[in-house]
Design an enzyme around this catalytic site. Structure first.
Site, short mmCIF file in Angstrom:
data_model
loop_
_atom_site.label_atom_id
_atom_site.label_comp_id
_atom_site.label_asym_id
_atom_site.label_seq_id
_atom_site.Cartn_x
_atom_site.Cartn_y
_atom_site.Cartn_z
N MET A 30 4.88 0.22 -14.32
CA MET A 30 6.34 0.46 -14.59
C MET A 30 6.58 -0.12 -15.98
O MET A 30 7.84 -0.46 -16.16
CB MET A 30 7.00 -0.07 -13.39
CG MET A 30 6.70 0.45 -11.92
SD MET A 30 8.02 0.58 -10.95
CE MET A 30 8.36 -1.34 -10.73
N HIS A 34 2.59 -7.07 -19.29
CA HIS A 34 2.60 -8.36 -19.38
C HIS A 34 0.96 -8.54 -19.48
O HIS A 34 0.42 -7.47 -19.42
CB HIS A 34 2.99 -9.37 -18.39
CG HIS A 34 3.07 -8.60 -17.03
ND1 HIS A 34 1.83 -8.61 -16.55
CD2 HIS A 34 4.05 -8.40 -16.28
CE1 HIS A 34 2.03 -8.17 -15.01
NE2 HIS A 34 3.16 -7.99 -14.95
N GLU A 35 0.51 -9.80 -19.30
CA GLU A 35 -0.80 -10.27 -19.35
C GLU A 35 -1.49 -9.53 -18.15
O GLU A 35 -2.57 -9.32 -18.25
CB GLU A 35 -1.05 -11.78 -19.58
CG GLU A 35 -0.88 -12.39 -20.73
CD GLU A 35 -1.63 -11.83 -21.82
OE1 GLU A 35 -2.66 -11.42 -21.72
OE2 GLU A 35 -0.96 -11.62 -23.03
N HIS A 37 -0.87 -6.66 -16.77
CA HIS A 37 -1.25 -5.47 -17.06
C HIS A 37 -2.42 -5.16 -18.19
O HIS A 37 -3.30 -4.36 -18.10
CB HIS A 37 -0.04 -4.79 -17.66
CG HIS A 37 1.14 -4.69 -16.74
ND1 HIS A 37 2.48 -5.29 -17.15
CD2 HIS A 37 1.43 -3.92 -15.53
CE1 HIS A 37 3.21 -4.84 -15.96
NE2 HIS A 37 2.61 -4.04 -15.30
N ASP A 150 -0.16 -7.42 -6.27
CA ASP A 150 0.41 -6.28 -5.38
C ASP A 150 -0.78 -5.95 -4.36
O ASP A 150 -1.00 -4.83 -4.36
CB ASP A 150 0.90 -5.21 -6.07
CG ASP A 150 1.95 -5.60 -7.20
OD1 ASP A 150 2.85 -6.28 -6.57
OD2 ASP A 150 1.84 -5.49 -8.23
#
Lengths: 287, 287
Positions: A30, A34-35, A37, A150
């Site tokens: 989305m 950040h790190e 990703h 997740d």
């Protein structure tokens, strides 16, 4: 690196890549990278000829009371980070490119979606499964990369891929953490300084649980109570759930054995944070 | 022609066909092939390098009171007919090849599935959408062929394909009829001789409706009443529904205009039969 906003555009590019014999890795996000990703992207770059990052704040996975509007967005920054990390294409459609006004098809994974976060976020995983099906049909990746943070999302999507025969390999990548152990998340930016310090207790409590299990504790209630006590000491926190579950069915375990996931969702200030740890067979002493 | 029962087998064959540059047409069926199916197959053979016919009596689209067990099956006969018509592969999996015991993912098309047959066959179209998604993911056809007789099914699947970005062209092929007009269907074999004669009234009443509309009748209620009266004259019949709808939304039309579908479901003896006619813009006089 190219930034592409329309479905036919990305399909054209990838059709050429496939004709050239290139395999494709997809990192669905989305945005507000950040790190966590970037770690997914690095894995994708290592293992695929072409890497696509999708950036789409998916309206169908947000509840009416949730943070769809305020969810952080910064495509320029994302593009810089993605390019530096070796991404070939960013696919960042607008909502009306992804959903017709009369969109009416949803992918529903039953049971798995009722547990853990699903019990508190009605329709969330239906939105996730639907948009990820769409992304898989548009991109047709060989491999897709998801974060362990997740965990429930990964289990649900993996089940969907199995049940619907979607031809993609699902890769689960370990959670990236800040120095104090907090799982990196786009939502961490909502926290005040004090909230941010408090949030470290989530992972601390999970580490404590791991060490109790390694010492032989096999009663889930006792472990959950310990986690709860550690978190409740902090006045900015409000626990949504703490669960110890089977990693495939997500059903609560009566006893710690085989392998388990300890998962929790906790509000710190107004921000809902989730985290989990996975305990492998080897980490659990035999009774 | 090859008959293949396992998913990996058909995927292997088709992967080679695709590498050879062949495009693929799919005719999804529940077997017991009749002239309607053979007409779909002929169209597929004309327009594709490779034609796959799937034969699978899909348990998830039958209600608990429906005819899943007694649905007619005859693979040897189907194979002879398919071969003669130019089919390259029959894909005929067993139920446990298609569904794991803990299968939990379903594709749901909302609203469109609540109307017409959907109002009487709960879960039917969810089962259809789910199995067709699976077949599309397994076969990855360029084109897929469906009969006009199952009009609602086609509208739902076309919506699914659009909403989920499934890369397949959906082909709707006119209904094949017996000499007396009855739409050919695997279920016609359930009829007694007298039932079979009676069943011809379904299409006769639809033709009557068409001729009334061409003469300028534009009140759906009057047309439905006429159809109803014609069918009710026969004591073996019991009408489930007669509807005049918009061909895309399947919503009832207040007035006959633009284009409409007249659809009906009628029990003849114990057998539920469906039929419909499509009236194009040109067939409807302007007010």
């Amino acid at each position: 690196m190219e930034i592409i906003k329309d479905i036919s555009g990305i399909k054209d590019r990838l059709s050429n890549e496939k004709k050239a014999g290139h395999n494709i890795g997809l990192v669905p996000t989305m945005g507000y990278l950040h790190e966590g990703h970037l770690n997914l992207i690095k894995k994708a770059v290592e293992n695929n000829d072409v890497v696509v990052v999708s950036i789409f704040v998916n309206p169908t996975q947000f509840g009416p009371e949730e943070d769809y509007e305020e969810y952080p967005r910064d495509l320029d920054r994302d593009a810089r980070l993605a390019k530096k990390t070796g991404v070939d294409y960013i696919f960042s459609p607008e909502p009306d490119e992804m959903y017709f006004a009369d969109h009416s098809t949803f992918v529903q994974v039953e049971e798995l979606t009722d547990r853990l976060c699903g019990a508190f976020r009605e329709g969330h995983f239906r939105g996730v499964a639907t948009v990820v099906s769409k992304l898989f049909n548009i991109i047709m990746p060989d491999k897709a990369y998801f974060g362990q943070k997740d965990f429930q999302q990964f289990v649900i999507l993996k089940r969907m891929v199995r049940d619907l025969n979607i031809p993609v390999a699902m890769e689960r990548i370990p959670t990236v953490r800040e120095e104090d152990g907090l799982a990196v998340s786009s939502r961490n930016k909502y926290l005040s300084e004090r909230g941010r310090e408090t949030a470290a207790v989530l992972y601390k409590s999970l580490k404590k649980a791991r060490s109790l299990i390694k010492k032989g504790e096999n009663d889930p209630e006792k472990i959950k109570n310990k986690i709860e006590a550690m978190i409740q000491k902090h006045d900015l926190t409000e626990i949504e759930y703490i669960e110890i579950v089977d990693p495939e069915t997500l059903k609560s375990r009566e006893e710690i054995r085989d392998k388990v996931v300890i998962a929790l969702a906790v509000y710190v200030e107004e921000t809902r944070l989730i985290d989990n740890i996975y305990l492998d067979r080897e980490e659990i002493p035999h009774a």
